[in-house]
Scaffold this active site. Structure first.
Site, PDB file in Angstrom:
ATOM      1  N   ASP A  74       0.823  -1.196   0.000  1.00 16.63           N
ATOM      2  CA  ASP A  74       0.000   0.000   0.000  1.00 16.63           C
ATOM      3  C   ASP A  74       0.867   1.259   0.000  1.00 16.63           C
ATOM      4  O   ASP A  74       0.482   2.291  -0.559  1.00 16.63           O
ATOM      5  CB  ASP A  74      -0.926   0.004   1.231  1.00 16.63           C
ATOM      6  CG  ASP A  74      -2.026  -1.041   1.119  1.00 16.63           C
ATOM      7  OD1 ASP A  74      -2.326  -1.462  -0.018  1.00 16.63           O
ATOM      8  OD2 ASP A  74      -2.569  -1.444   2.170  1.00 16.63           O
ATOM      9  N   CYS A  75       2.021   1.200   0.676  1.00 17.86           N
ATOM     10  CA  CYS A  75       2.921   2.362   0.695  1.00 17.86           C
ATOM     11  C   CYS A  75       3.683   2.510  -0.622  1.00 17.86           C
ATOM     12  O   CYS A  75       4.001   3.633  -1.030  1.00 17.86           O
ATOM     13  CB  CYS A  75       3.941   2.228   1.832  1.00 17.86           C
ATOM     14  SG  CYS A  75       3.220   2.158   3.475  1.00 17.86           S
ATOM     15  N   TYR A  76       3.964   1.375  -1.236  1.00 19.85           N
ATOM     16  CA  TYR A  76       4.812   1.371  -2.439  1.00 19.85           C
ATOM     17  C   TYR A  76       4.122   0.559  -3.535  1.00 19.85           C
ATOM     18  O   TYR A  76       4.386  -0.631  -3.727  1.00 19.85           O
ATOM     19  CB  TYR A  76       6.180   0.763  -2.103  1.00 19.85           C
ATOM     20  CG  TYR A  76       6.927   1.521  -1.035  1.00 19.85           C
ATOM     21  CD1 TYR A  76       7.604   2.691  -1.344  1.00 19.85           C
ATOM     22  CD2 TYR A  76       6.947   1.063   0.278  1.00 19.85           C
ATOM     23  CE1 TYR A  76       8.285   3.395  -0.365  1.00 19.85           C
ATOM     24  CE2 TYR A  76       7.624   1.764   1.262  1.00 19.85           C
ATOM     25  CZ  TYR A  76       8.290   2.928   0.931  1.00 19.85           C
ATOM     26  OH  TYR A  76       8.965   3.629   1.896  1.00 19.85           O
TER      27      TYR A  76
END
Length: 389
Positions: free
Chosen positions: A132-134
């Site tokens: 989700d972050c990357y």
């Protein structure tokens, strides 16, 4: 007695007397240790030799959308990416991988490091772990040293205090980290530059410690820690110099300030890539003992002659040989004359010491007090435990 603060004051005012270690040795022959110690403030040492336990930390900068790199290649050389999202470690001896996963050993991380320092463009290919972050899965671009964030050398093992002489008593050529060794004692190769080598002029590491400022690859670097395989308990001669591989140092420095003249990728036939690196260490003349140690000559230094034809961790030796004999171009082994040659560039080693001398004389390079000494009680632990699977 002097202090580093007093020496630095003279350096800043461009009044310090600086000699290379070769110049100091000649001066001691002329006027003796006591007078030389009163006259000289700093002694510069240098080496230019293969140092395969080297590499570079690189931060590429974040993409948009961002990527968490888990596999990466720089000009085809795999870079380790198992920590920060766009942080990489490029090992000097890691070889180029082809698209089918095979290695092309003629080019490796040392060549990529040299090219980046020289300002050349490097191709980057990365694969990411989607989170989700990357959310980005892959990335491909070209970079230069100006378009990346951090680019610094962090070398786990440089500056062997002494090393071995490699020979081959077998019947076929051997291709080693010392280069080709010809069969039936056809040649002998030594890697340490001897009496001009940095740590042989400070045998007990009384002047060099964590935080010592040095010449590294044409820029300013620092001693970061003891090096891997650091073995200061090696047997020593009466002059305190070791008879074989001994102390090592871990070094760090900003590669963006370095010069490719002093950082060069290299290749050892049928062995693999490495990195030729120039390193210079200034030795402050704090007392007479410093000059006494730096007055050591090649005839007073020895290295073991090791037979690489025996494929074991502990190989048989043909005894010890002096660096004066090695530098004569011929040594005797069991009554046979054997050609000897250095792996280190003696010419460039001298040039490193001269370049560092110029920096100090110009007042642009001052000395640092170590924040902690290098441990001198480390033993060398082999991996002898056998586990069969």
């Amino acid at each position: 007695m002097r202090t580093i603060a007093e020496i630095n004051e003279k350096i800043i005012r461009q009044r310090a007397v600086v000699l290379t270690t070769e110049e100091l040795k000649a001066r001691v022959v002329e006027i003796g240790v006591t007078k030389a110690a009163k006259e000289v403030d700093v002694i510069t040492t240098g080496t230019f030799e293969p140092m395969e336990s080297s590499g570079a930390i690189i931060n590429l900068g974040h993409t948009d959308p961002p990527i968490k790199i888990r596999r990466c290649w720089l000009d085809g050389v795999p870079a380790y990416s198992g920590f920060g999202a766009v942080d990489l470690y490029l090992g000097a001896s890691c070889a180029v991988e082809t698209t089918d996963g095979e290695e092309v050993r003629e080019r490796g991380g040392g060549h990529v490091i040299e090219d980046l320092i020289a300002g050349k463009a490097i191709h980057v290919k990365a694969q990411g772990q989607v989170t989700d972050c990357y959310p980005r899965a892959s990335f491909e671009t070209t970079v230069t040293r100006e378009t990346i964030n951090q680019f610094y050398l962090f070398n786990p093992r440089n500056l062997y205090q002494n090393f071995i002489v490699g020979v081959n008593g077998g019947d076929r050529p051997l291709f080693t980290y010392l280069g080709p060794l010809q069969p039936r004692l056809g040649n002998a190769v030594y890697s340490n530059p001897g009496a001009i080598s940095p740590l042989l002029n400070d045998p007990d590491l009384q002047l060099v410690g964590i935080g010592t400022r040095i010449f590294l690859g044409g820029g300013i670097g620092y001693v970061a820690w003891e090096g891997t395989q650091h073995f200061p308990l090696q047997k020593r001669l009466a002059n305190r110099t070791p008879i074989g591989p001994s102390a090592t140092l871990a070094l760090i420095g900003d590669a963006k300030q370095m010069d490719a003249h002093w950082v060069r990728g290299c290749y050892f036939k049928s062995y693999g890539p490495s990195l030729m690196l120039g390193v210079g260490v200034p030795l402050p003349v704090l007392n007479e003992q410093v000059v006494e140690h730096c007055a050591v000559q090649d005839k007073d230094l020895v290295a073991p002659i090791v037979d690489f034809s025996i494929p074991r961790r502990v190989r048989p030796t043909f005894g010890l040989v002096s660096y004066a004999q090695l530098k004569s171009g011929k040594i005797a082994i069991e009554g046979k004359a054997v050609r000897s040659a250095p792996l280190a560039s003696l010419f460039f080693s001298r040039q490193v010491a001269l370049e560092l001398k110029k920096w100090i004389e110009a007042g642009t390079f001052t000395l640092t007090e170590p924040v902690s000494p290098i441990p001198m009680e480390r033993s060398f632990l082999p991996q002898d435990r056998r586990t069969d699977f």
